[in-house]
Design a protein around this motif. Structure first.
Motif, PDB file in Angstrom:
ATOM      1  N   ARG A 226       3.610   0.523  -5.545  1.00  0.00           N
ATOM      2  CA  ARG A 226       4.635  -0.305  -4.918  1.00  0.00           C
ATOM      3  C   ARG A 226       5.896  -0.387  -5.769  1.00  0.00           C
ATOM      4  O   ARG A 226       6.952  -0.786  -5.288  1.00  0.00           O
ATOM      5  CB  ARG A 226       4.086  -1.702  -4.653  1.00  0.00           C
ATOM      6  CG  ARG A 226       2.968  -1.706  -3.631  1.00  0.00           C
ATOM      7  CD  ARG A 226       2.661  -3.101  -3.133  1.00  0.00           C
ATOM      8  NE  ARG A 226       1.475  -3.104  -2.293  1.00  0.00           N
ATOM      9  CZ  ARG A 226       0.992  -4.186  -1.704  1.00  0.00           C
ATOM     10  NH1 ARG A 226       1.593  -5.349  -1.865  1.00  0.00           N
ATOM     11  NH2 ARG A 226      -0.091  -4.110  -0.960  1.00  0.00           N
ATOM     12  N   GLY A 227       5.776  -0.010  -7.019  1.00  0.00           N
ATOM     13  CA  GLY A 227       6.946   0.029  -7.893  1.00  0.00           C
ATOM     14  C   GLY A 227       7.711   1.336  -7.803  1.00  0.00           C
ATOM     15  O   GLY A 227       8.629   1.568  -8.577  1.00  0.00           O
ATOM     16  N   GLY A 228       7.323   2.223  -6.885  1.00  0.00           N
ATOM     17  CA  GLY A 228       8.076   3.447  -6.669  1.00  0.00           C
ATOM     18  C   GLY A 228       7.327   4.732  -6.895  1.00  0.00           C
ATOM     19  O   GLY A 228       7.854   5.803  -6.629  1.00  0.00           O
ATOM     20  N   LEU A 229       6.090   4.662  -7.428  1.00  0.00           N
ATOM     21  CA  LEU A 229       5.304   5.853  -7.750  1.00  0.00           C
ATOM     22  C   LEU A 229       6.079   6.742  -8.727  1.00  0.00           C
ATOM     23  O   LEU A 229       6.329   7.920  -8.484  1.00  0.00           O
ATOM     24  CB  LEU A 229       4.923   6.625  -6.486  1.00  0.00           C
ATOM     25  CG  LEU A 229       3.634   7.454  -6.566  1.00  0.00           C
ATOM     26  CD1 LEU A 229       2.421   6.572  -6.791  1.00  0.00           C
ATOM     27  CD2 LEU A 229       3.421   8.294  -5.325  1.00  0.00           C
ATOM     28  N   ILE A 230       6.460   6.133  -9.843  1.00  0.00           N
ATOM     29  CA  ILE A 230       7.300   6.763 -10.852  1.00  0.00           C
ATOM     30  C   ILE A 230       6.476   6.952 -12.126  1.00  0.00           C
ATOM     31  O   ILE A 230       5.726   6.061 -12.536  1.00  0.00           O
ATOM     32  CB  ILE A 230       8.525   5.872 -11.176  1.00  0.00           C
ATOM     33  CG1 ILE A 230       9.251   5.478  -9.881  1.00  0.00           C
ATOM     34  CG2 ILE A 230       9.479   6.553 -12.138  1.00  0.00           C
ATOM     35  CD1 ILE A 230       9.993   4.172  -9.979  1.00  0.00           C
ATOM     36  N   GLY A 368       6.166  10.994  -7.379  1.00  0.00           N
ATOM     37  CA  GLY A 368       4.712  11.144  -7.344  1.00  0.00           C
ATOM     38  C   GLY A 368       4.224  12.149  -8.359  1.00  0.00           C
ATOM     39  O   GLY A 368       5.001  12.746  -9.121  1.00  0.00           O
ATOM     40  N   ALA A 369       2.926  12.344  -8.375  1.00  0.00           N
ATOM     41  CA  ALA A 369       2.287  13.295  -9.279  1.00  0.00           C
ATOM     42  C   ALA A 369       0.902  13.609  -8.740  1.00  0.00           C
ATOM     43  O   ALA A 369       0.339  12.846  -7.949  1.00  0.00           O
ATOM     44  CB  ALA A 369       2.175  12.718 -10.690  1.00  0.00           C
ATOM     45  N   ALA A 370       0.374  14.744  -9.165  1.00  0.00           N
ATOM     46  CA  ALA A 370      -0.979  15.166  -8.772  1.00  0.00           C
ATOM     47  C   ALA A 370      -1.109  15.129  -7.250  1.00  0.00           C
ATOM     48  O   ALA A 370      -0.321  15.765  -6.558  1.00  0.00           O
ATOM     49  CB  ALA A 370      -2.025  14.301  -9.475  1.00  0.00           C
ATOM     50  N   SER A 371      -2.048  14.350  -6.729  1.00  0.00           N
ATOM     51  CA  SER A 371      -2.286  14.330  -5.280  1.00  0.00           C
ATOM     52  C   SER A 371      -1.534  13.205  -4.577  1.00  0.00           C
ATOM     53  O   SER A 371      -1.818  12.880  -3.430  1.00  0.00           O
ATOM     54  CB  SER A 371      -3.786  14.173  -5.008  1.00  0.00           C
ATOM     55  OG  SER A 371      -4.289  12.996  -5.631  1.00  0.00           O
ATOM     56  N   PHE A 373       2.269  11.304  -3.460  1.00  0.00           N
ATOM     57  CA  PHE A 373       3.710  11.459  -3.285  1.00  0.00           C
ATOM     58  C   PHE A 373       4.255  10.285  -2.487  1.00  0.00           C
ATOM     59  O   PHE A 373       3.527   9.600  -1.765  1.00  0.00           O
ATOM     60  CB  PHE A 373       4.055  12.785  -2.600  1.00  0.00           C
ATOM     61  CG  PHE A 373       3.726  12.855  -1.133  1.00  0.00           C
ATOM     62  CD1 PHE A 373       4.692  12.620  -0.161  1.00  0.00           C
ATOM     63  CD2 PHE A 373       2.438  13.166  -0.711  1.00  0.00           C
ATOM     64  CE1 PHE A 373       4.383  12.689   1.193  1.00  0.00           C
ATOM     65  CE2 PHE A 373       2.115  13.243   0.647  1.00  0.00           C
ATOM     66  CZ  PHE A 373       3.104  12.994   1.607  1.00  0.00           C
ATOM     67  N   ARG A 374       5.546  10.050  -2.651  1.00  0.00           N
ATOM     68  CA  ARG A 374       6.222   8.989  -1.909  1.00  0.00           C
ATOM     69  C   ARG A 374       7.659   9.415  -1.643  1.00  0.00           C
ATOM     70  O   ARG A 374       8.315   9.990  -2.523  1.00  0.00           O
ATOM     71  CB  ARG A 374       6.197   7.677  -2.690  1.00  0.00           C
ATOM     72  CG  ARG A 374       6.873   6.531  -1.953  1.00  0.00           C
ATOM     73  CD  ARG A 374       6.711   5.201  -2.655  1.00  0.00           C
ATOM     74  NE  ARG A 374       7.598   4.203  -2.064  1.00  0.00           N
ATOM     75  CZ  ARG A 374       7.699   2.948  -2.462  1.00  0.00           C
ATOM     76  NH1 ARG A 374       6.932   2.507  -3.451  1.00  0.00           N
ATOM     77  NH2 ARG A 374       8.540   2.115  -1.876  1.00  0.00           N
ATOM     78  N   LEU A 375       8.130   9.141  -0.438  1.00  0.00           N
ATOM     79  CA  LEU A 375       9.504   9.438  -0.048  1.00  0.00           C
ATOM     80  C   LEU A 375      10.351   8.172  -0.134  1.00  0.00           C
ATOM     81  O   LEU A 375       9.882   7.074   0.205  1.00  0.00           O
ATOM     82  CB  LEU A 375       9.540   9.998   1.375  1.00  0.00           C
ATOM     83  CG  LEU A 375       8.985  11.417   1.517  1.00  0.00           C
ATOM     84  CD1 LEU A 375       8.521  11.682   2.940  1.00  0.00           C
ATOM     85  CD2 LEU A 375      10.041  12.437   1.100  1.00  0.00           C
ATOM     86  N   HIS A 376      11.594   8.324  -0.578  1.00  0.00           N
ATOM     87  CA  HIS A 376      12.512   7.201  -0.740  1.00  0.00           C
ATOM     88  C   HIS A 376      13.816   7.488   0.000  1.00  0.00           C
ATOM     89  O   HIS A 376      14.309   8.627  -0.044  1.00  0.00           O
ATOM     90  CB  HIS A 376      12.837   6.972  -2.223  1.00  0.00           C
ATOM     91  CG  HIS A 376      11.636   6.691  -3.067  1.00  0.00           C
ATOM     92  ND1 HIS A 376      11.170   5.416  -3.304  1.00  0.00           N
ATOM     93  CD2 HIS A 376      10.803   7.531  -3.739  1.00  0.00           C
ATOM     94  CE1 HIS A 376      10.094   5.486  -4.083  1.00  0.00           C
ATOM     95  NE2 HIS A 376       9.855   6.753  -4.354  1.00  0.00           N
ATOM     96  N   ALA A 418       1.551   8.087  -0.450  1.00  0.00           N
ATOM     97  CA  ALA A 418       0.770   8.959   0.421  1.00  0.00           C
ATOM     98  C   ALA A 418      -0.100   9.831  -0.470  1.00  0.00           C
ATOM     99  O   ALA A 418       0.212  10.058  -1.642  1.00  0.00           O
ATOM    100  CB  ALA A 418       1.685   9.808   1.294  1.00  0.00           C
ATOM    101  N   CYS A 419      -1.200  10.345   0.074  1.00  0.00           N
ATOM    102  CA  CYS A 419      -2.127  11.089  -0.776  1.00  0.00           C
ATOM    103  C   CYS A 419      -2.726  12.281  -0.040  1.00  0.00           C
ATOM    104  O   CYS A 419      -2.790  12.316   1.192  1.00  0.00           O
ATOM    105  CB  CYS A 419      -3.238  10.179  -1.285  1.00  0.00           C
ATOM    106  SG  CYS A 419      -4.315   9.534   0.015  1.00  0.00           S
TER     107      CYS A 419
END
Length: 452
Positions: A226-230, A368-371, A373-376, A418-419
């Motif tokens: 929820r903090g951005g997947l950073i 995102g990383a590995a499996s 991802f997130r769109l902004h 998303a995964c």
């Protein structure tokens, strides 16, 4: 205001879902039992899952990029899990006594995850975080914690502080204000929570040092969804770890979600050596689970061998054999080859989405990383929680993106992680990329409403 004509009609919600929601509204306060359930304008009800896909009650088949909030790393109805749970169910679903299978799952996790010497099973990620914090308090004798602004750690008053802070409440960038999460939440809770901004190394050093005498632990999600997947910066990881060690403060890594980043988990990837872990989601193979683990000397607070422990912990369904069987089957199948497969797919998808964005010149970005991802709805990826806060126009764009994917047969979480799952292949990645490309082609006028 946004032009209503710019928005597409809601995704097809069949008559069976509509009828079912009508029943649900007569027994649940808002028609659901989880606030996280997405509705547009009502929920879509699922009938069953098969591999990487969901089938709703109206017979519509959708590629699942939610995975029950990143839990189902092997997708739906994973055969080894079905086999293990079926076998265990014939032998009994729960006992007041321990079973051998809980030891097997514990041995697997302790052998795989660095710094995980001992472990305790509970039923949810919320419980795992709660007892990790209690363990830190029992070990240090201190009451307070530090946590990252905007990070989600479940439903426990202290970790809910500043979970949903806004520009009107989050306060000074140098001294983030702890904020209440729900009406009636005890204000006294705020006194024992120090808020840190993600990837602000200097701020973390200063605030941890300033409150060191009362801090039991620093609670960190290595990549807050929820903090951005950073990703965390090395400086930020070092700042937390070194400052905490200097002052006898424990570091808790919440990997309930992010254990899926690699064979050894997320902390190992980012150079974090926690004293305690909170685990969940993938370690249960699709059944309810949570776990607290960490260094032997810290986990000794749970030791009841000589009488009442420093921290009593129990639960009727903790380490229940069905969750243990499902978790063991799922984790045994998550070998290095499985993680390599997910990493390749994740890299391919994120790179593909970035290229499509660049080709269209769209005001969007990917993290995102590995499996994961997130769109902004921003041209530059956010660097921390405050940069993920969306305007009404940006909210409308993300709603439309999720809606468009649903009409194309894909479940894409709205403004969340998303995964991918192990049954997915390059054809599935191509499908996601192609649908995203069509969205940018067909919704260009909507994207023009945001500056990015």
């Amino acid at each position: 205001m946004l032009e209503q004509a710019a928005l597409s009609p809601p995704p097809l919600i069949g008559p069976r879902s509509a009828e079912t929601f009508g029943r649900a509204r007569r027994v649940f306060p808002d028609g659901t039992t989880r606030v996280t359930i997405e509705r547009d304008p009502i929920p879509r009800y699922m009938h069953h899952g098969e591999s990487a896909f969901l089938v709703d009650v109206d017979g519509r088949r959708l590629l699942d990029l939610n995975g029950n909030f990143t839990t189902l790393i092997h997708g739906h109805a994973f055969p080894p899990v079905i086999k293990a749970v079926t076998h265990q169910l014939r032998s009994g679903c729960c006992f007041a006594n321990p079973t051998e299978i809980e030891i097997a799952l514990a041995e697997l996790l302790c052998a795989r995850i660095p710094h995980l010497d001992r472990i305790r099973f509970v039923n949810t990620g919320t419980e795992a975080v709660m007892f990790a914090i209690k363990a830190a308090r029992a070990f240090t004798g201190r009451p307070a914690i530090a946590k990252i602004e905007g990070a989600y750690h479940g439903a426990y008053d202290w970790v809910e502080v500043s979970q949903a802070a806004t520009p009107q409440t989050w306060g000074d960038p140098e001294h983030p204000a702890p904020t209440l999460h729900y009406r009636g939440m005890p204000r006294a809770v705020l006194d024992d929570v120090v808020i840190l901004r993600f990837n602000n190394a200097e701020g973390a050093r200063r605030l941890i040092t300033e409150h060191a005498a009362r801090l039991a632990a620093v609670l960190v999600d290595p990549m807050p969804s929820r903090g951005g997947l950073i990703s965390p910066t090395p400086d930020f990881v070092s700042a937390i770890q070194e400052t905490a060690r200097r002052h006898g403060i424990l570091v808790i890594s919440d990997e309930v979600l992010n254990l899926r980043q690699g064979y050894e988990g997320a902390s190992a990837l980012y150079g974090l050596a926690p004293d305690l872990f909170a685990l969940g989601k993938i370690i249960g193979g699709g059944l309810p689970i949570g776990a607290i683990g960490g260094r032997s000397e810290v986990m000794a607070v749970f030791d009841a061998a000589s009488g009442r422990p420093a921290l009593p912990q129990g639960g009727t369904f903790s380490a229940n054999p069905l969750s243990m069987a499902a978790g063991l089957a799922a984790m045994e199948a998550l070998d290095r080859a499985a993680f390599d497969h997910l990493e390749r797919l994740g890299d391919k998808l994120r790179i593909g989405l970035e290229r499509i964005i660049a080709r269209h010149g769209a005001p969007l970005s990917v993290t995102g990383a590995a499996s994961l991802f997130r769109l902004h709805p921003r041209r530059k990826p956010p660097r921390e929680f405050r940069e993920t806060f969306l305007t009404p126009r940006e909210v409308a764009v993300m709603t439309e993106l999720t809606r468009f994917f649903a009409t194309e047969g894909i479940v894409l979480p709205n403004a969340a992680a998303a995964c991918l799952s192990t049954p997915m292949d390059e054809d599935d990645i191509a499908l996601v990329a192609n649908v995203f490309d069509r969205f940018l082609n067909q919704r260009a006028s909507l994207l023009d409403t945001i500056k990015g």
